[in-house]
Design an enzyme around this catalytic site. Structure first.
Site, PDB file in Angstrom:
ATOM      1  CE  LYS A  29      24.911   6.702 -16.753  1.00 34.93           C
ATOM      2  NZ  LYS A  29      25.925   5.676 -16.413  1.00 34.93           N
TER       3      LYS A  29
ATOM      4  CB  THR B 248      24.238   4.312 -19.784  1.00 37.40           C
ATOM      5  OG1 THR B 248      25.367   4.016 -18.964  1.00 37.40           O
ATOM      6  CG2 THR B 248      23.630   3.043 -20.323  1.00 37.40           C
ATOM      7  CG  ASP B 249      29.595   8.538 -18.997  1.00 38.14           C
ATOM      8  OD1 ASP B 249      30.256   9.316 -19.700  1.00 38.14           O
ATOM      9  OD2 ASP B 249      29.426   8.684 -17.766  1.00 38.14           O
TER      10      ASP B 249
ATOM     11  CG  PHE C  20     -16.166   1.890   3.711  1.00 40.38           C
ATOM     12  CD1 PHE C  20     -15.786   0.663   4.241  1.00 40.38           C
ATOM     13  CD2 PHE C  20     -16.366   1.987   2.338  1.00 40.38           C
ATOM     14  CE1 PHE C  20     -15.592  -0.441   3.419  1.00 40.38           C
ATOM     15  CE2 PHE C  20     -16.170   0.885   1.505  1.00 40.38           C
ATOM     16  CZ  PHE C  20     -15.784  -0.321   2.052  1.00 40.38           C
TER      17      PHE C  20
ATOM     18  NE  ARG D   4     -13.657   6.015   5.403  1.00 36.88           N
ATOM     19  CZ  ARG D   4     -13.352   5.018   4.561  1.00 36.88           C
ATOM     20  NH1 ARG D   4     -13.003   3.819   5.030  1.00 36.88           N
ATOM     21  NH2 ARG D   4     -13.413   5.221   3.246  1.00 36.88           N
TER      22      ARG D   4
ATOM     23  CD  GLN E 146     -13.495   1.424  -3.350  1.00 36.29           C
ATOM     24  OE1 GLN E 146     -13.573   2.291  -2.460  1.00 36.29           O
ATOM     25  NE2 GLN E 146     -13.295   0.153  -3.083  1.00 36.29           N
TER      26      GLN E 146
ATOM     27  CG  ASN F 293      -8.434   3.825   3.125  1.00 35.73           C
ATOM     28  OD1 ASN F 293      -8.157   4.823   3.803  1.00 35.73           O
ATOM     29  ND2 ASN F 293      -9.625   3.292   3.052  1.00 35.73           N
TER      30      ASN F 293
ATOM     31  CG  HIS G   5      -6.606   1.699   7.155  1.00 35.93           C
ATOM     32  ND1 HIS G   5      -7.776   1.962   6.452  1.00 35.93           N
ATOM     33  CD2 HIS G   5      -5.969   0.715   6.467  1.00 35.93           C
ATOM     34  CE1 HIS G   5      -7.830   1.171   5.396  1.00 35.93           C
ATOM     35  NE2 HIS G   5      -6.750   0.416   5.378  1.00 35.93           N
TER      36      HIS G   5
HETATM   37  O1  LIG Z   1     -13.080   3.557   1.024  1.00 29.38           O
HETATM   38  C1  LIG Z   1     -12.881   2.372   1.300  1.00 29.38           C
HETATM   39  N1  LIG Z   1     -12.969   1.435   0.328  1.00 29.38           N
HETATM   40  C2  LIG Z   1     -12.774   0.106   0.551  1.00 29.38           C
HETATM   41  O2  LIG Z   1     -12.863  -0.695  -0.384  1.00 29.38           O
HETATM   42  C3  LIG Z   1     -12.493  -0.286   1.903  1.00 29.38           C
HETATM   43  N2  LIG Z   1     -12.268  -1.484   2.499  1.00 29.38           N
HETATM   44  N3  LIG Z   1     -12.052  -1.248   3.803  1.00 29.38           N
HETATM   45  N4  LIG Z   1     -12.144   0.061   4.056  1.00 29.38           N
HETATM   46  C4  LIG Z   1     -12.409   0.695   2.888  1.00 29.38           C
HETATM   47  N5  LIG Z   1     -12.607   2.010   2.591  1.00 29.38           N
END
Ligand SMILES: O=c1[nH]c(=O)c2nn[nH]c2[nH]1
Length: 295
Positions: free
Chosen positions: A10, A57-58, A159, A176, A228, A254, A256
């Site tokens: 369930k 499942t009940d 970045f 950013r 990352q 991410n 944007h």
């Molecule tokens: O932090 C980021 N990692 C990425 O791999 C990436 N690709 N575009 N913008 C990004 N910003």
């Protein structure tokens, strides 16, 4: 043809429980959504229409409410382990129980500077997750986690120095906005059984709070060179915080925010260091995943 795999149960069992402290007249509330999936000697119900092996499942839904009434429902790791162990112990032909718990937030209101005894609010869509697999003859495998924790920082994220080729238009950036919705989980070393889970019960809230604090802290304090790198450091710190955690997963979209060039309007500056008004993007979004384990 043959039945290669089977599990049933369930899903979306919604559960609320109040704990009433008679002495202080303080209530504590928990709300969660539970999924129960069982595995075992159930093939004939698929292949031969033999329902003699089927725990309805009940009945699983009924059992979930009864176990919630008779046992603690917090931490969710404990309740999931209790619930799964019940199914494996009660039905000799059931050998594995997969219990998923999604716990929703009811945060206590503060009224006139004091925590209110029985009033709460939903402070965000963030959830606390548990996936517990109770496996007869093996033990209890638990993954704890956080999901839908939406965060944003208005600077402190860069970045640059990424691959530039005939497919690349993205400009390098040294300042950013960074926004993501945190999905993180941490896998515990296998518990021998319910007694072992109970022995370590304090570690679950502790580690959830620590993982959440590490995520906030690194997100805020790191001059992030990429999603990352920052998520990798989060995983490292959670492993360092709890020796019983064997692996940490992060999955971060991410989300944007694009600059809007307004220079066509009488030369209005709104890009680079003059950027103030941005266009939040719902799609497409980056999606960065990793698993961090011990050496
Ligand atoms: O932090 C980021 N990692 C990425 O791999 C990436 N690709 N575009 N913008 C990004 N910003």
């Amino acid at each position: 043809a043959k039945l290669a795999a089977a599990r049933y149960g369930k899903d979306n069992i919604r559960l609320y429980k109040v704990e009433r402290d008679e002495a202080t007249k303080t209530h504590t509330v928990y709300e969660m959504t539970v999924c129960v999936l069982l595995e075992g000697e159930i093939d004939v119900s698929y292949t031969k229409a033999d329902n003699s092996v089927v725990v309805a499942t009940d009945s699983m839904k009924n059992t979930t409410y009864i176990m919630a009434k008779q046992n603690p429902v917090h931490p969710p790791e404990l309740f999931a382990s209790i619930l799964g162990t019940h199914f494996v112990n009660t039905y000799k032909h059931i050998h594995t129980a997969h219990i998923t718990i999604v716990q929703h937030r009811w945060t206590r209101m503060t009224i006139d500077g004091k925590p209110h005894p029985h009033s709460f609010f939903r402070d965000g869509n963030e959830k606390r997750l548990v996936q517990a697999d109770i496996i007869e003859g093996k033990g209890i495998e638990i993954k704890s986690g956080i999901s839908d924790l939406l965060v944003l920082k208005s600077t402190g994220s860069e970045f640059h120095h990424f691959v530039r080729d005939e497919f690349t238009t993205l400009p390098e950036v040294w300042d950013r906005i960074l926004s993501t919705s945190v999905d993180a989980n941490w896998k515990w070393s296998t518990f021998a059984g319910l007694d072992a889970v109970k022995k370590h019960v304090a570690k679950f809230d502790e580690t959830w709070a620590k993982a959440r604090e590490i995520t906030f802290r690194l997100f805020a304090l790191e001059e992030s060179p990429s999603v990352q790198n920052t998520m990798y450091k989060m995983g490292e710190q959670i492993l360092a915080a709890q020796p019983m955690v064997q692996a940490v997963d992060y999955s971060l979209p991410n989300k944007h925010y694009f600059e809007i060039d307004l220079s066509w309007h009488h030369g209005l500056k709104n890009t680079g260091k003059d950027a103030e008004v941005y266009a939040p993007q719902s799609d497409p979004n980056g999606l960065i995943k990793c698993t961090v384990t011990r050496d």
